[in-house]
Write a protein that holds these residues in place. Sequence first.
Motif, PDB file in Angstrom:
ATOM      1  N   ASP A 117      19.805  29.342   6.626  1.00  0.00           N
ATOM      2  CA  ASP A 117      19.656  30.762   6.291  1.00  0.00           C
ATOM      3  C   ASP A 117      18.192  31.157   6.215  1.00  0.00           C
ATOM      4  OD1 ASP A 117      22.437  31.114   6.070  1.00  0.00           O
ATOM      5  OD2 ASP A 117      22.425  30.433   3.977  1.00  0.00           O
ATOM      6  N   LEU A 118      17.291  30.262   6.623  1.00  0.00           N
ATOM      7  CA  LEU A 118      15.858  30.522   6.530  1.00  0.00           C
ATOM      8  C   LEU A 118      15.373  31.370   7.696  1.00  0.00           C
ATOM      9  CD1 LEU A 118      14.597  26.927   5.617  1.00  0.00           C
ATOM     10  CD2 LEU A 118      15.152  28.800   4.040  1.00  0.00           C
ATOM     11  N   THR A 119      14.283  32.053   7.473  1.00  0.00           N
ATOM     12  CA  THR A 119      13.550  32.727   8.541  1.00  0.00           C
ATOM     13  C   THR A 119      12.205  32.022   8.693  1.00  0.00           C
ATOM     14  OG1 THR A 119      12.355  34.300   7.127  1.00  0.00           O
ATOM     15  CG2 THR A 119      14.601  34.901   7.827  1.00  0.00           C
ATOM     16  N   PRO A 120      11.483  32.222   9.797  1.00  0.00           N
ATOM     17  CA  PRO A 120      10.160  31.612   9.933  1.00  0.00           C
ATOM     18  C   PRO A 120       9.228  31.940   8.767  1.00  0.00           C
ATOM     19  CG  PRO A 120      10.891  32.435  12.050  1.00  0.00           C
ATOM     20  CD  PRO A 120      11.904  32.891  11.042  1.00  0.00           C
ATOM     21  N   ALA A 121       9.394  33.111   8.166  1.00  0.00           N
ATOM     22  CA  ALA A 121       8.534  33.506   7.048  1.00  0.00           C
ATOM     23  C   ALA A 121       8.747  32.631   5.814  1.00  0.00           C
ATOM     24  CB  ALA A 121       8.785  34.972   6.693  1.00  0.00           C
ATOM     25  N   ASP A 122       9.864  31.912   5.747  1.00  0.00           N
ATOM     26  CA  ASP A 122      10.132  31.036   4.609  1.00  0.00           C
ATOM     27  C   ASP A 122       9.397  29.704   4.697  1.00  0.00           C
ATOM     28  OD1 ASP A 122      12.015  32.745   3.257  1.00  0.00           O
ATOM     29  OD2 ASP A 122      13.485  32.224   4.806  1.00  0.00           O
ATOM     30  N   LEU A 123       8.904  29.368   5.876  1.00  0.00           N
ATOM     31  CA  LEU A 123       8.254  28.073   6.067  1.00  0.00           C
ATOM     32  C   LEU A 123       6.880  28.059   5.401  1.00  0.00           C
ATOM     33  CD1 LEU A 123       9.095  27.498   9.844  1.00  0.00           C
ATOM     34  CD2 LEU A 123      10.222  26.435   7.863  1.00  0.00           C
ATOM     35  N   ASP A 124       6.585  26.957   4.717  1.00  0.00           N
ATOM     36  CA  ASP A 124       5.288  26.776   4.068  1.00  0.00           C
ATOM     37  C   ASP A 124       4.335  25.933   4.898  1.00  0.00           C
ATOM     38  OD1 ASP A 124       6.020  28.070   1.522  1.00  0.00           O
ATOM     39  OD2 ASP A 124       7.357  26.346   1.287  1.00  0.00           O
ATOM     40  N   LEU A 125       4.889  25.045   5.718  1.00  0.00           N
ATOM     41  CA  LEU A 125       4.073  24.055   6.422  1.00  0.00           C
ATOM     42  C   LEU A 125       4.733  23.699   7.747  1.00  0.00           C
ATOM     43  CD1 LEU A 125       1.851  21.795   6.555  1.00  0.00           C
ATOM     44  CD2 LEU A 125       3.416  20.368   5.207  1.00  0.00           C
ATOM     45  N   ILE A 126       3.931  23.592   8.806  1.00  0.00           N
ATOM     46  CA  ILE A 126       4.413  23.143  10.115  1.00  0.00           C
ATOM     47  C   ILE A 126       3.551  21.970  10.557  1.00  0.00           C
ATOM     48  CG2 ILE A 126       4.759  23.727  12.549  1.00  0.00           C
ATOM     49  CD1 ILE A 126       5.072  26.662  11.655  1.00  0.00           C
ATOM     50  N   ILE A 127       4.186  20.841  10.794  1.00  0.00           N
ATOM     51  CA  ILE A 127       3.492  19.658  11.323  1.00  0.00           C
ATOM     52  C   ILE A 127       4.085  19.338  12.684  1.00  0.00           C
ATOM     53  CG2 ILE A 127       3.047  17.189  11.014  1.00  0.00           C
ATOM     54  CD1 ILE A 127       3.282  17.619   8.003  1.00  0.00           C
ATOM     55  N   VAL A 128       3.238  19.228  13.689  1.00  0.00           N
ATOM     56  CA  VAL A 128       3.669  18.781  15.011  1.00  0.00           C
ATOM     57  C   VAL A 128       3.026  17.434  15.276  1.00  0.00           C
ATOM     58  CG1 VAL A 128       3.563  19.179  17.503  1.00  0.00           C
ATOM     59  CG2 VAL A 128       4.050  21.088  15.958  1.00  0.00           C
ATOM     60  N   THR A 129       3.848  16.441  15.586  1.00  0.00           N
ATOM     61  CA  THR A 129       3.314  15.134  15.959  1.00  0.00           C
ATOM     62  C   THR A 129       3.406  15.013  17.474  1.00  0.00           C
ATOM     63  OG1 THR A 129       5.337  13.782  15.897  1.00  0.00           O
ATOM     64  CG2 THR A 129       4.290  14.289  13.798  1.00  0.00           C
ATOM     65  N   THR A 130       2.260  14.732  18.098  1.00  0.00           N
ATOM     66  CA  THR A 130       2.209  14.645  19.553  1.00  0.00           C
ATOM     67  C   THR A 130       0.944  13.934  19.997  1.00  0.00           C
ATOM     68  OG1 THR A 130       2.303  15.935  21.619  1.00  0.00           O
ATOM     69  CG2 THR A 130       1.049  16.896  19.793  1.00  0.00           C
ATOM     70  N   PHE A 131       1.014  13.226  21.104  1.00  0.00           N
ATOM     71  CA  PHE A 131      -0.214  12.756  21.739  1.00  0.00           C
ATOM     72  C   PHE A 131      -0.381  13.385  23.119  1.00  0.00           C
ATOM     73  CE2 PHE A 131       2.853   9.675  23.206  1.00  0.00           C
ATOM     74  CZ  PHE A 131       2.420   9.243  24.440  1.00  0.00           C
ATOM     75  N   THR A 132       0.430  14.430  23.391  1.00  0.00           N
ATOM     76  CA  THR A 132       0.275  15.217  24.612  1.00  0.00           C
ATOM     77  C   THR A 132       0.182  16.695  24.231  1.00  0.00           C
ATOM     78  OG1 THR A 132       2.687  15.375  24.934  1.00  0.00           O
ATOM     79  CG2 THR A 132       1.541  13.528  25.995  1.00  0.00           C
ATOM     80  N   PRO A 133      -0.825  17.077  23.446  1.00  0.00           N
ATOM     81  CA  PRO A 133      -0.931  18.462  22.993  1.00  0.00           C
ATOM     82  C   PRO A 133      -1.212  19.412  24.152  1.00  0.00           C
ATOM     83  CG  PRO A 133      -2.967  17.298  22.547  1.00  0.00           C
ATOM     84  CD  PRO A 133      -1.982  16.258  23.037  1.00  0.00           C
ATOM     85  N   ASP A 134      -1.014  20.708  23.894  1.00  0.00           N
ATOM     86  CA  ASP A 134      -1.387  21.705  24.905  1.00  0.00           C
ATOM     87  C   ASP A 134      -2.878  21.607  25.222  1.00  0.00           C
ATOM     88  OD1 ASP A 134       1.227  22.486  24.291  1.00  0.00           O
ATOM     89  OD2 ASP A 134       0.766  24.618  24.524  1.00  0.00           O
ATOM     90  N   GLY A 135      -3.677  21.352  24.219  1.00  0.00           N
ATOM     91  CA  GLY A 135      -5.117  21.229  24.387  1.00  0.00           C
ATOM     92  C   GLY A 135      -5.724  20.651  23.120  1.00  0.00           C
ATOM     93  N   LEU A 136      -7.035  20.476  23.135  1.00  0.00           N
ATOM     94  CA  LEU A 136      -7.697  19.928  21.957  1.00  0.00           C
ATOM     95  C   LEU A 136      -7.760  20.942  20.828  1.00  0.00           C
ATOM     96  CD1 LEU A 136     -10.576  17.917  23.674  1.00  0.00           C
ATOM     97  CD2 LEU A 136      -8.345  17.100  22.905  1.00  0.00           C
ATOM     98  N   ALA A 137      -7.831  22.212  21.164  1.00  0.00           N
ATOM     99  CA  ALA A 137      -7.806  23.288  20.165  1.00  0.00           C
ATOM    100  C   ALA A 137      -7.347  24.565  20.860  1.00  0.00           C
ATOM    101  CB  ALA A 137      -9.189  23.494  19.539  1.00  0.00           C
ATOM    102  N   PRO A 138      -6.565  25.414  20.191  1.00  0.00           N
ATOM    103  CA  PRO A 138      -5.997  25.204  18.858  1.00  0.00           C
ATOM    104  C   PRO A 138      -4.938  24.116  18.871  1.00  0.00           C
ATOM    105  CG  PRO A 138      -5.018  27.136  19.862  1.00  0.00           C
ATOM    106  CD  PRO A 138      -6.107  26.684  20.793  1.00  0.00           C
ATOM    107  N   SER A 139      -4.542  23.681  17.693  1.00  0.00           N
ATOM    108  CA  SER A 139      -3.523  22.649  17.607  1.00  0.00           C
ATOM    109  C   SER A 139      -2.198  23.159  18.168  1.00  0.00           C
ATOM    110  CB  SER A 139      -3.318  22.228  16.142  1.00  0.00           C
ATOM    111  OG  SER A 139      -2.730  23.282  15.397  1.00  0.00           O
ATOM    112  N   THR A 140      -1.369  22.247  18.626  1.00  0.00           N
ATOM    113  CA  THR A 140      -0.037  22.620  19.105  1.00  0.00           C
ATOM    114  C   THR A 140       0.777  23.246  17.976  1.00  0.00           C
ATOM    115  OG1 THR A 140      -0.110  20.855  20.747  1.00  0.00           O
ATOM    116  CG2 THR A 140       2.058  21.749  20.211  1.00  0.00           C
ATOM    117  N   ALA A 141       0.599  22.742  16.747  1.00  0.00           N
ATOM    118  CA  ALA A 141       1.299  23.310  15.595  1.00  0.00           C
ATOM    119  C   ALA A 141       0.904  24.761  15.368  1.00  0.00           C
ATOM    120  CB  ALA A 141       1.010  22.478  14.347  1.00  0.00           C
ATOM    121  N   ALA A 142      -0.366  25.078  15.593  1.00  0.00           N
ATOM    122  CA  ALA A 142      -0.813  26.463  15.437  1.00  0.00           C
ATOM    123  C   ALA A 142      -0.146  27.372  16.471  1.00  0.00           C
ATOM    124  CB  ALA A 142      -2.330  26.547  15.555  1.00  0.00           C
ATOM    125  N   LEU A 143       0.044  26.847  17.677  1.00  0.00           N
ATOM    126  CA  LEU A 143       0.721  27.627  18.711  1.00  0.00           C
ATOM    127  C   LEU A 143       2.190  27.851  18.349  1.00  0.00           C
ATOM    128  CD1 LEU A 143      -0.812  25.958  21.896  1.00  0.00           C
ATOM    129  CD2 LEU A 143      -1.512  28.086  20.793  1.00  0.00           C
TER     130      LEU A 143
END
Length: 230
Positions: free
Chosen positions: A69-95
């Motif tokens: 029943d959550l919406t994205p606005a309810d999330l406090d923290l997003i962690i993405v684990t990856t060694f194939t990110p979109d790029g070095l910055a910004p983080s994939t989690a930020a995207l």
Amino acid sequence: MTLGTKIIASAHYVPSDVVTNDDLAAIMETNDEWIQAHTGIKERRMSLQGENTSDLATQAARLALAQTDLTPADLDLIIVTTFTPDGLAPSTAALVQRNLQAEHAWAYDISTACAGFVFGMSTADKFIRSGQYKYALVISAEVNSKMMDFKDRTSTVFFGDGAGAVIVSAVDEDENQVVAERMRTIGDAEVVHSGRVAPLTELSADNYPKTDAFAQLGRQVFTEVTELIP
């Protein structure tokens, strides 16, 4: 009150394109019989429509959120684990945070290769238990295909692309699902490496960042994994 951590939703997302062993045999020196005998793999999904790591991660996150029943606005923290990110910055989690419009969540990546999800869950658990955060989104996502050397059968045949996501919540200790952990790192960059960017050796207009393809010492990886994981 003592807090615990509980997984309240999980989901996965994979690209639509299926790459069979015969497809790989058409572009490298291998065959279906060899791949199945050595890996048990018959086919894998690969991102051949331009989907990047953040795209797969975002889709998995949306599917996980849809189970709650959550919406994205309810999330406090997003962690993405990856060694194939979109790029070095910004983080994939930020995207992912941007894609979800999870405006209250702070986000960052963890890069620990195959151990990524375990590290991500361990980290989220500590933030949840601190009492400052209630909901965390942990995603493991890879687009391995963009890092592969498609002449190297010793590495490429093992990997596909995809993402898995879980939402973890703060709960009373009697509902806690994180019982114990034992974390370990082997800092041997020669066993497995991906996307290594070499430092400059001279000042030149031709010196722009170049990355290596993924490579591994398969037998050594197998030995370490089969001893350490159990």
